[in-house]
Design a protein around this motif. Structure first.
Motif, PDB file in Angstrom:
ATOM      1  N   ALA A 224       0.742  -1.253   0.019  1.00  0.00           N
ATOM      2  CA  ALA A 224       0.166  -0.032  -0.048  1.00  0.00           C
ATOM      3  C   ALA A 224       0.815   1.271   0.156  1.00  0.00           C
ATOM      4  CB  ALA A 224      -0.901  -0.025   1.245  1.00  0.00           C
ATOM      5  N   ARG A 225       0.405   2.160  -0.579  1.00  0.00           N
ATOM      6  CA  ARG A 225       1.102   3.512  -0.408  1.00  0.00           C
ATOM      7  C   ARG A 225       0.856   4.266   0.780  1.00  0.00           C
ATOM      8  NH1 ARG A 225       1.546   7.070  -5.201  1.00  0.00           N
ATOM      9  NH2 ARG A 225       2.118   8.557  -3.604  1.00  0.00           N
ATOM     10  N   GLU A 226       1.949   4.901   1.309  1.00  0.00           N
ATOM     11  CA  GLU A 226       1.866   5.454   2.744  1.00  0.00           C
ATOM     12  C   GLU A 226       1.701   6.931   2.666  1.00  0.00           C
ATOM     13  OE1 GLU A 226       5.305   4.174   4.727  1.00  0.00           O
ATOM     14  OE2 GLU A 226       4.967   2.005   4.331  1.00  0.00           O
ATOM     15  N   ALA A 227       1.324   7.576   3.803  1.00  0.00           N
ATOM     16  CA  ALA A 227       1.047   8.937   3.825  1.00  0.00           C
ATOM     17  C   ALA A 227       1.221   9.254   5.340  1.00  0.00           C
ATOM     18  CB  ALA A 227      -0.243   9.258   3.295  1.00  0.00           C
ATOM     19  N   ASP A 253       1.287  10.908  12.090  1.00  0.00           N
ATOM     20  CA  ASP A 253       1.160   9.733  12.107  1.00  0.00           C
ATOM     21  C   ASP A 253       1.155   9.151  10.673  1.00  0.00           C
ATOM     22  OD1 ASP A 253       0.735   9.503  14.755  1.00  0.00           O
ATOM     23  OD2 ASP A 253      -1.558   9.385  14.765  1.00  0.00           O
ATOM     24  N   ARG A 254       1.807   8.257  10.555  1.00  0.00           N
ATOM     25  CA  ARG A 254       1.972   7.381   9.155  1.00  0.00           C
ATOM     26  C   ARG A 254       0.737   6.320   8.941  1.00  0.00           C
ATOM     27  NH1 ARG A 254       7.026   8.559   7.100  1.00  0.00           N
ATOM     28  NH2 ARG A 254       6.955   6.594   5.594  1.00  0.00           N
ATOM     29  N   VAL A 255       0.205   6.326   7.988  1.00  0.00           N
ATOM     30  CA  VAL A 255      -0.627   5.325   7.569  1.00  0.00           C
ATOM     31  C   VAL A 255      -0.447   4.781   6.367  1.00  0.00           C
ATOM     32  CG1 VAL A 255      -2.589   6.557   8.962  1.00  0.00           C
ATOM     33  CG2 VAL A 255      -2.332   7.002   6.571  1.00  0.00           C
ATOM     34  N   GLU A 256      -1.221   3.555   6.165  1.00  0.00           N
ATOM     35  CA  GLU A 256      -0.972   2.900   4.646  1.00  0.00           C
ATOM     36  C   GLU A 256      -2.559   3.034   4.220  1.00  0.00           C
ATOM     37  OE1 GLU A 256       1.276  -1.241   5.329  1.00  0.00           O
ATOM     38  OE2 GLU A 256       0.660  -0.591   7.308  1.00  0.00           O
ATOM     39  N   LEU A 265     -11.572   7.018   2.922  1.00  0.00           N
ATOM     40  CA  LEU A 265     -10.298   6.130   2.579  1.00  0.00           C
ATOM     41  C   LEU A 265     -10.257   5.236   3.906  1.00  0.00           C
ATOM     42  CD1 LEU A 265      -7.599   8.503   1.456  1.00  0.00           C
ATOM     43  CD2 LEU A 265      -8.978   6.633  -0.075  1.00  0.00           C
ATOM     44  N   GLN A 266     -10.050   3.804   3.561  1.00  0.00           N
ATOM     45  CA  GLN A 266      -9.452   2.985   4.620  1.00  0.00           C
ATOM     46  C   GLN A 266      -8.163   3.012   4.867  1.00  0.00           C
ATOM     47  OE1 GLN A 266      -9.806  -1.112   3.915  1.00  0.00           O
ATOM     48  NE2 GLN A 266     -11.062  -1.634   5.830  1.00  0.00           N
ATOM     49  N   VAL A 267      -7.722   3.211   6.233  1.00  0.00           N
ATOM     50  CA  VAL A 267      -6.227   3.323   6.293  1.00  0.00           C
ATOM     51  C   VAL A 267      -5.808   2.208   7.287  1.00  0.00           C
ATOM     52  CG1 VAL A 267      -5.923   5.630   5.461  1.00  0.00           C
ATOM     53  CG2 VAL A 267      -6.442   5.037   7.883  1.00  0.00           C
ATOM     54  N   ARG A 268      -4.640   1.899   7.580  1.00  0.00           N
ATOM     55  CA  ARG A 268      -4.403   1.299   8.522  1.00  0.00           C
ATOM     56  C   ARG A 268      -3.017   1.904   9.233  1.00  0.00           C
ATOM     57  NH1 ARG A 268      -2.900  -4.228   6.395  1.00  0.00           N
ATOM     58  NH2 ARG A 268      -1.419  -3.095   5.212  1.00  0.00           N
ATOM     59  N   TYR A 269      -3.175   2.034  10.472  1.00  0.00           N
ATOM     60  CA  TYR A 269      -2.073   2.779  11.636  1.00  0.00           C
ATOM     61  C   TYR A 269      -1.507   1.834  12.317  1.00  0.00           C
ATOM     62  CZ  TYR A 269      -0.061   5.557  15.256  1.00  0.00           C
ATOM     63  OH  TYR A 269       0.642   5.840  16.207  1.00  0.00           O
ATOM     64  N   ARG A 270      -0.227   1.539  12.128  1.00  0.00           N
ATOM     65  CA  ARG A 270       0.637   0.756  12.961  1.00  0.00           C
ATOM     66  C   ARG A 270       0.949   1.227  14.411  1.00  0.00           C
ATOM     67  NH1 ARG A 270       1.548  -3.877   9.941  1.00  0.00           N
ATOM     68  NH2 ARG A 270       1.501  -3.470   7.623  1.00  0.00           N
ATOM     69  N   ASN A 271       0.074   0.903  15.438  1.00  0.00           N
ATOM     70  CA  ASN A 271       0.186   1.486  16.773  1.00  0.00           C
ATOM     71  C   ASN A 271       1.385   0.772  17.442  1.00  0.00           C
ATOM     72  OD1 ASN A 271      -0.198   1.813  19.735  1.00  0.00           O
ATOM     73  ND2 ASN A 271      -1.972   2.999  18.977  1.00  0.00           N
ATOM     74  N   PRO A 272       2.487   1.591  17.750  1.00  0.00           N
ATOM     75  CA  PRO A 272       3.512   0.948  18.438  1.00  0.00           C
ATOM     76  C   PRO A 272       3.259   0.011  19.640  1.00  0.00           C
ATOM     77  CG  PRO A 272       3.700   3.165  18.897  1.00  0.00           C
ATOM     78  CD  PRO A 272       2.398   3.101  17.758  1.00  0.00           C
ATOM     79  N   THR A 273       2.251   0.300  20.192  1.00  0.00           N
ATOM     80  CA  THR A 273       1.823  -0.437  21.626  1.00  0.00           C
ATOM     81  C   THR A 273       0.772  -1.229  21.250  1.00  0.00           C
ATOM     82  OG1 THR A 273       0.476   1.273  22.496  1.00  0.00           O
ATOM     83  CG2 THR A 273       2.835   1.352  23.066  1.00  0.00           C
ATOM     84  N   ARG A 274      -0.313  -1.022  20.301  1.00  0.00           N
ATOM     85  CA  ARG A 274      -1.467  -1.764  20.188  1.00  0.00           C
ATOM     86  C   ARG A 274      -1.300  -2.631  19.033  1.00  0.00           C
ATOM     87  NH1 ARG A 274      -6.233   2.271  22.389  1.00  0.00           N
ATOM     88  NH2 ARG A 274      -5.407   2.583  24.463  1.00  0.00           N
ATOM     89  N   GLY A 275      -0.588  -2.505  17.876  1.00  0.00           N
ATOM     90  CA  GLY A 275      -0.193  -3.197  16.824  1.00  0.00           C
ATOM     91  C   GLY A 275      -1.206  -2.348  15.782  1.00  0.00           C
ATOM     92  N   PRO A 276      -1.477  -3.070  14.801  1.00  0.00           N
ATOM     93  CA  PRO A 276      -2.251  -2.471  13.538  1.00  0.00           C
ATOM     94  C   PRO A 276      -3.622  -1.819  13.932  1.00  0.00           C
ATOM     95  CG  PRO A 276      -1.112  -4.370  12.797  1.00  0.00           C
ATOM     96  CD  PRO A 276      -1.038  -4.256  14.404  1.00  0.00           C
TER      97      PRO A 276
END
Length: 289
Positions: A224-227, A253-256, A265-276
Motif C-alpha cells: 500500500a502507498r503510505e502517507a 502519524d504514518r498510515v497505509e 479512505l480506509q487506512v491502517r495505522y501501526r500503533n507501536p503499542t497496540r499493533g495495527p
C-alpha cells in the motif's frame, strides 16, 4: 514498471507495421503428445487449423486488425506443459487484442479460452496477453483513454479466475492533500488506484491503494502507498458513514492506504503499542465553526 508499459505499447505498434515470415507460412506445434497442429492466418481474419496426423480441418474466428491481418504464436497459457495457439492483432495505436485456443482431447479440437464473466476486470477480453510462468499468471493489459489497466488471471484446477484487478480513483487532490501528505511518488506517480486480490470464488483477499500505472508484482502481497496525517487531529471511524468515534489520528502519524468508498479512505495505522489499527477517514474535513 511504467517504462515496461511504454515498451509494450511501442512493441505493439511496431508489430502492426511488419508482417512476420512465420505468419505467412503459419505456425506449427504439438498441442498434446502425438497431436501436431499447424495454423495459418487467412485473408478474412479467420485462422485455418489442421489438427493431428490426419490434418483434420478447423476454422477459428481469431482476431484481426482493420485490414484483416493477425499474427500467430503459440505458448503454454494453461501451464499444462503443452503449447496453445495465440492469435494477436493490433487495434488502434497501442492495444493488442489476443485470442487463445487450447486443445480439448474430448473433441480433438481447439477450444477458445475466455476470461470469466461478471468480474470487475477492466479489460474486456485478453489484451497484450503475457504469460508469467514463475507465478502461473496470465497478465492482460489494455489502454482506455489516457489510462493503462491491468488484469491478472490464475487457475484453480482447470478454472480460470480473476486473481487481481484495479479500480481507478477519482479523488479531489485538494481534499486529499488536506488530510494526507503522500510519502512517495511525487510528480512521477500515476493516478491512485485500489488494487484487489481475489480467490477463485471471487472473495476479496486484500485491498491496497497504489499507483494505477504501476501494476503490482504477481504472487506477492500488495504493498500500500503510505502517507502522513496532516490535521492536528483526524477522526478514525470504524465504518463508512459513521458519525461518532473515540479513535483519532494526529498530525505526523504514518498510515497505509487500503481502500476507498464514497469519498472515504480506509487506512491502517501501526500503533507501536497496540499493533495495527484499521479504520476509515473522510477526505472532506468538516467545517470548523
Amino acid at each position: 514498471m511504467r517504462a515496461s508499459l511504454l515498451m509494450m505499447a511501442l512493441c505493439s505498434a511496431g508489430m502492426a507495421m511488419q508482417a512476420q515470415a512465420q505468419d505467412a507460412e503459419g505456425v506449427a506445434f504439438d498441442a498434446a503428445p502425438g497431436v501436431p497442429v499447424r495454423a495459418r492466418a487467412l485473408d478474412d481474419g479467420r485462422v485455418e487449423v489442421r489438427i493431428g496426423k490426419d490434418a483434420v480441418l478447423q476454422y477459428l474466428d481469431g482476431v484481426a486488425d482493420e485490414e484483416g491481418r493477425s499474427r500467430l504464436d503459440h505458448e503454454d497459457v494453461d501451464f499444462d506443459g503443452v503449447q496453445d495457439l495465440l492469435v494477436r492483432a493490433s487495434v488502434g495505436q497501442v492495444n493488442e487484442a489476443v485470442a487463445a485456443y487450447r486443445f480439448d482431447a474430448r473433441t480433438a479440437r481447439l477450444q477458445p479460452l475466455a476470461p470469466p464473466t461478471g468480474t470487475p476486470a477492466n479489460c474486456d477480453g485478453f489484451w497484450s496477453l503475457r504469460v508469467d510462468v514463475p507465478t502461473r499468471t496470465l497478465v492482460s493489459t489494455c489502454r482506455g483513454g489516457p489510462m493503462w489497466y491491468t488484469d491478472f488471471y490464475r487457475y484453480q484446477g482447470e478454472k480460470l479466475y480473476l486473481y487481481r484487478a484495479e479500480q481507478l480513483l477519482m479523488l479531489d487532490p485538494q481534499a486529499l492533500a488536506a488530510v494526507l501528505a503522500m510519502d512517495e511518488g511525487g510528480e512521477d506517480a500515476g493516478p491512485l488506484a485500489v488494487w484487489t486480490t481475489f480467490d477463485a470464488a471471487g472473495r476479496v483477499l486484500e485491498h491496497a491503494i497504489g499507483d494505477g500505472l504501476s501494476p503490482p508484482v504477481s504472487g506477492v502481497p500488495l504493498r500500500a502507498r503510505e502517507a502522513r496525517v496532516v490535521p492536528a487531529r483526524l477522526a478514525l471511524y470504524r465504518a463508512v458513514g459513521d458519525a461518532d468515534t473515540r479513535r483519532y489520528l494526529v498530525a505526523g502519524d504514518r498510515v497505509e492506504l487500503l481502500d476507498e468508498r464514497d469519498g472515504w479512505l480506509q487506512v491502517r495505522y501501526r500503533n507501536p503499542t497496540r499493533g495495527p489499527v484499521i479504520g476509515w477517514i473522510q477526505l472532506t474535513l468538516p467545517e470548523q465553526g
